[in-house]
Scaffold this motif. Structure first.
Motif, PDB file in Angstrom:
ATOM      1  N   LEU A  79       0.836  -1.208   0.000  1.00  0.00           N
ATOM      2  CA  LEU A  79       0.000   0.000   0.000  1.00  0.00           C
ATOM      3  C   LEU A  79       0.868   1.253   0.000  1.00  0.00           C
ATOM      4  CD1 LEU A  79      -2.703  -1.020   2.641  1.00  0.00           C
ATOM      5  CD2 LEU A  79      -2.858  -1.165   0.155  1.00  0.00           C
ATOM      6  N   THR A  80       0.340   2.314  -0.590  1.00  0.00           N
ATOM      7  CA  THR A  80       1.040   3.596  -0.590  1.00  0.00           C
ATOM      8  C   THR A  80       0.830   4.284   0.756  1.00  0.00           C
ATOM      9  OG1 THR A  80      -0.876   4.790  -1.421  1.00  0.00           O
ATOM     10  CG2 THR A  80       0.621   3.841  -3.076  1.00  0.00           C
ATOM     11  N   LEU A  81       1.634   5.305   1.006  1.00  0.00           N
ATOM     12  CA  LEU A  81       1.488   6.042   2.265  1.00  0.00           C
ATOM     13  C   LEU A  81       0.090   6.635   2.436  1.00  0.00           C
ATOM     14  CD1 LEU A  81       4.915   7.807   2.909  1.00  0.00           C
ATOM     15  CD2 LEU A  81       3.713   6.233   4.398  1.00  0.00           C
ATOM     16  N   PRO A  82      -0.504   7.250   1.404  1.00  0.00           N
ATOM     17  CA  PRO A  82      -1.868   7.760   1.581  1.00  0.00           C
ATOM     18  C   PRO A  82      -2.882   6.651   1.885  1.00  0.00           C
ATOM     19  CG  PRO A  82      -0.850   8.797  -0.330  1.00  0.00           C
ATOM     20  CD  PRO A  82       0.077   7.714   0.128  1.00  0.00           C
ATOM     21  N   GLN A  83      -2.701   5.500   1.251  1.00  0.00           N
ATOM     22  CA  GLN A  83      -3.606   4.379   1.531  1.00  0.00           C
ATOM     23  C   GLN A  83      -3.434   3.900   2.972  1.00  0.00           C
ATOM     24  OE1 GLN A  83      -2.252   1.852  -1.709  1.00  0.00           O
ATOM     25  NE2 GLN A  83      -4.187   2.143  -2.818  1.00  0.00           N
ATOM     26  N   LEU A  84      -2.178   3.832   3.416  1.00  0.00           N
ATOM     27  CA  LEU A  84      -1.912   3.419   4.798  1.00  0.00           C
ATOM     28  C   LEU A  84      -2.492   4.425   5.787  1.00  0.00           C
ATOM     29  CD1 LEU A  84       1.764   2.164   4.390  1.00  0.00           C
ATOM     30  CD2 LEU A  84      -0.211   0.761   5.045  1.00  0.00           C
ATOM     31  N   ALA A  85      -2.363   5.703   5.471  1.00  0.00           N
ATOM     32  CA  ALA A  85      -2.909   6.742   6.350  1.00  0.00           C
ATOM     33  C   ALA A  85      -4.421   6.636   6.431  1.00  0.00           C
ATOM     34  CB  ALA A  85      -2.492   8.127   5.850  1.00  0.00           C
ATOM     35  N   GLN A  86      -5.055   6.370   5.304  1.00  0.00           N
ATOM     36  CA  GLN A  86      -6.512   6.218   5.284  1.00  0.00           C
ATOM     37  C   GLN A  86      -6.924   4.982   6.079  1.00  0.00           C
ATOM     38  OE1 GLN A  86      -8.192   5.829   1.358  1.00  0.00           O
ATOM     39  NE2 GLN A  86     -10.278   6.143   2.090  1.00  0.00           N
ATOM     40  N   LEU A  87      -6.205   3.889   5.917  1.00  0.00           N
ATOM     41  CA  LEU A  87      -6.498   2.661   6.661  1.00  0.00           C
ATOM     42  C   LEU A  87      -6.329   2.892   8.158  1.00  0.00           C
ATOM     43  CD1 LEU A  87      -7.158  -0.348   6.777  1.00  0.00           C
ATOM     44  CD2 LEU A  87      -4.730  -0.823   6.330  1.00  0.00           C
ATOM     45  N   LYS A  88      -5.262   3.570   8.525  1.00  0.00           N
ATOM     46  CA  LYS A  88      -5.021   3.852   9.946  1.00  0.00           C
ATOM     47  C   LYS A  88      -6.141   4.716  10.519  1.00  0.00           C
ATOM     48  CE  LYS A  88      -1.691   5.751  13.170  1.00  0.00           C
ATOM     49  NZ  LYS A  88      -0.634   6.733  13.330  1.00  0.00           N
ATOM     50  N   GLN A  89      -6.578   5.712   9.752  1.00  0.00           N
ATOM     51  CA  GLN A  89      -7.675   6.575  10.209  1.00  0.00           C
ATOM     52  C   GLN A  89      -8.957   5.762  10.401  1.00  0.00           C
ATOM     53  OE1 GLN A  89      -8.780   9.707   7.489  1.00  0.00           O
ATOM     54  NE2 GLN A  89      -9.998  10.772   9.015  1.00  0.00           N
ATOM     55  N   GLN A  90      -9.249   4.844   9.477  1.00  0.00           N
ATOM     56  CA  GLN A  90     -10.435   3.995   9.591  1.00  0.00           C
ATOM     57  C   GLN A  90     -10.340   3.094  10.819  1.00  0.00           C
ATOM     58  OE1 GLN A  90     -13.363   3.934   7.770  1.00  0.00           O
ATOM     59  NE2 GLN A  90     -13.990   2.565   9.408  1.00  0.00           N
ATOM     60  N   LEU A  91      -9.167   2.555  11.061  1.00  0.00           N
ATOM     61  CA  LEU A  91      -8.972   1.696  12.240  1.00  0.00           C
ATOM     62  C   LEU A  91      -9.165   2.491  13.534  1.00  0.00           C
ATOM     63  CD1 LEU A  91      -5.911  -0.321  10.937  1.00  0.00           C
ATOM     64  CD2 LEU A  91      -8.185  -1.259  11.417  1.00  0.00           C
ATOM     65  N   LYS A 148       8.185   3.042   5.599  1.00  0.00           N
ATOM     66  CA  LYS A 148       8.100   3.650   4.258  1.00  0.00           C
ATOM     67  C   LYS A 148       8.656   5.078   4.277  1.00  0.00           C
ATOM     68  CE  LYS A 148       4.614   0.948   1.943  1.00  0.00           C
ATOM     69  NZ  LYS A 148       4.859   0.848   0.523  1.00  0.00           N
ATOM     70  N   VAL A 149       8.349   5.822   5.325  1.00  0.00           N
ATOM     71  CA  VAL A 149       8.874   7.189   5.436  1.00  0.00           C
ATOM     72  C   VAL A 149      10.396   7.142   5.551  1.00  0.00           C
ATOM     73  CG1 VAL A 149       8.978   9.215   6.935  1.00  0.00           C
ATOM     74  CG2 VAL A 149       6.766   8.208   6.358  1.00  0.00           C
ATOM     75  N   GLN A 150      10.911   6.225   6.368  1.00  0.00           N
ATOM     76  CA  GLN A 150      12.366   6.089   6.509  1.00  0.00           C
ATOM     77  C   GLN A 150      13.013   5.700   5.180  1.00  0.00           C
ATOM     78  OE1 GLN A 150      13.016   3.277   9.685  1.00  0.00           O
ATOM     79  NE2 GLN A 150      12.230   4.663  11.254  1.00  0.00           N
ATOM     80  N   ALA A 151      12.348   4.820   4.440  1.00  0.00           N
ATOM     81  CA  ALA A 151      12.888   4.405   3.139  1.00  0.00           C
ATOM     82  C   ALA A 151      12.905   5.577   2.160  1.00  0.00           C
ATOM     83  CB  ALA A 151      12.057   3.247   2.573  1.00  0.00           C
ATOM     84  N   GLN A 152      11.855   6.406   2.189  1.00  0.00           N
ATOM     85  CA  GLN A 152      11.826   7.572   1.299  1.00  0.00           C
ATOM     86  C   GLN A 152      12.925   8.552   1.668  1.00  0.00           C
ATOM     87  OE1 GLN A 152       7.879   9.272   1.439  1.00  0.00           O
ATOM     88  NE2 GLN A 152       7.115   7.940  -0.206  1.00  0.00           N
ATOM     89  N   VAL A 153      13.141   8.765   2.961  1.00  0.00           N
ATOM     90  CA  VAL A 153      14.186   9.689   3.407  1.00  0.00           C
ATOM     91  C   VAL A 153      15.560   9.143   3.004  1.00  0.00           C
ATOM     92  CG1 VAL A 153      15.323  10.633   5.455  1.00  0.00           C
ATOM     93  CG2 VAL A 153      12.833  10.697   5.275  1.00  0.00           C
ATOM     94  N   ALA A 154      15.751   7.842   3.159  1.00  0.00           N
ATOM     95  CA  ALA A 154      17.039   7.242   2.796  1.00  0.00           C
ATOM     96  C   ALA A 154      17.267   7.306   1.287  1.00  0.00           C
ATOM     97  CB  ALA A 154      17.083   5.795   3.261  1.00  0.00           C
ATOM     98  N   ALA A 155      16.196   7.176   0.499  1.00  0.00           N
ATOM     99  CA  ALA A 155      16.323   7.218  -0.954  1.00  0.00           C
ATOM    100  C   ALA A 155      16.570   8.629  -1.464  1.00  0.00           C
ATOM    101  CB  ALA A 155      15.056   6.653  -1.612  1.00  0.00           C
ATOM    102  N   ASN A 156      16.101   9.641  -0.749  1.00  0.00           N
ATOM    103  CA  ASN A 156      16.246  11.037  -1.160  1.00  0.00           C
ATOM    104  C   ASN A 156      16.808  11.858   0.002  1.00  0.00           C
ATOM    105  OD1 ASN A 156      14.959  10.561  -3.698  1.00  0.00           O
ATOM    106  ND2 ASN A 156      12.990  10.549  -2.631  1.00  0.00           N
ATOM    107  N   PRO A 157      18.088  11.679   0.318  1.00  0.00           N
ATOM    108  CA  PRO A 157      18.642  12.383   1.485  1.00  0.00           C
ATOM    109  C   PRO A 157      18.640  13.899   1.332  1.00  0.00           C
ATOM    110  CG  PRO A 157      20.374  11.142   0.332  1.00  0.00           C
ATOM    111  CD  PRO A 157      19.075  10.829  -0.340  1.00  0.00           C
TER     112      PRO A 157
END
Length: 168
Positions: A24-36, A152-161
């Motif tokens: 899942l993408t970050l927005p999808q995960l955020a939406q799922l977390k909000q629903q939970l 996922k956020v950590q991976a994005q930060v590591a990919a684009n320092p």
């Protein structure tokens, strides 16, 4: 009736899907977390409502116990509303009227009344346990979603320092 409840649980379990959270993408995960989190809030509200019902049934059972020693003609305060009472006298303490819901009352013996309230307390307690288990499961899923989001956020930060936020 127990068979239909078991069948319903089986059907619900079959309809549930397992999702690989890492796909899942970050927005999808955020939406799922909000629903939970909304679900968890609903479960908390349900637990509070069930606790109130459980307390009322327990108090009613205690009142039924007291009827064993109550004499006919004993004074009592009769509730008209939640905060307004009128004086009254007990007639037939050995056969109390039990509110069985939706405006219906049943005349019972004291033993039947005690048994009825004991069954109601047991039923509500079982429902509370089911809701608590659902809440625990949802909480675990929410925690897993949050963990995947962090990864996922950590991976994005590591990919684009160069786009990493500057910390002071």
């Amino acid at each position: 009736m127990a068979g239909s409840a078991g069948q319903k649980e089986k059907t619900q379990a079959e309809n549930m899907q397992k999702i690989d959270l890492t796909t899942l993408t970050l927005p999808q995960l955020a939406q799922l977390k909000q629903q939970l989190e909304q679900d968890l809030s609903l479960y908390q509200d349900s637990l509070q409502t069930l606790k109130i019902a459980q307390t009322k049934f327990q108090e009613s059972a205690e009142s039924a116990e007291k009827l064993d020693t109550t004499q006919e003609g004993a004074p009592i305060l009769v509730p008209l509303t939640g905060s307004m009472y009128v004086p009254g006298k007990i007639c037939k303490p050995e056969q109390p009227l039990i509110d069985i819901g939706t405006g219906y009352y049943a005349e019972n013996t004291i033993e039947q009344a005690k048994s009825y309230f004991k069954r109601k307390v047991k039923f509500v307690t079982e429902q509370m346990e089911k809701v608590q288990m659902l809440g625990i499961e949802k909480s675990q899923v929410r925690d897993a979603v949050a963990e995947v989001m962090d990864l996922k956020v950590q991976a994005q930060v590591a990919a684009n320092p160069q786009q990493a936020p500057v910390r002071t």
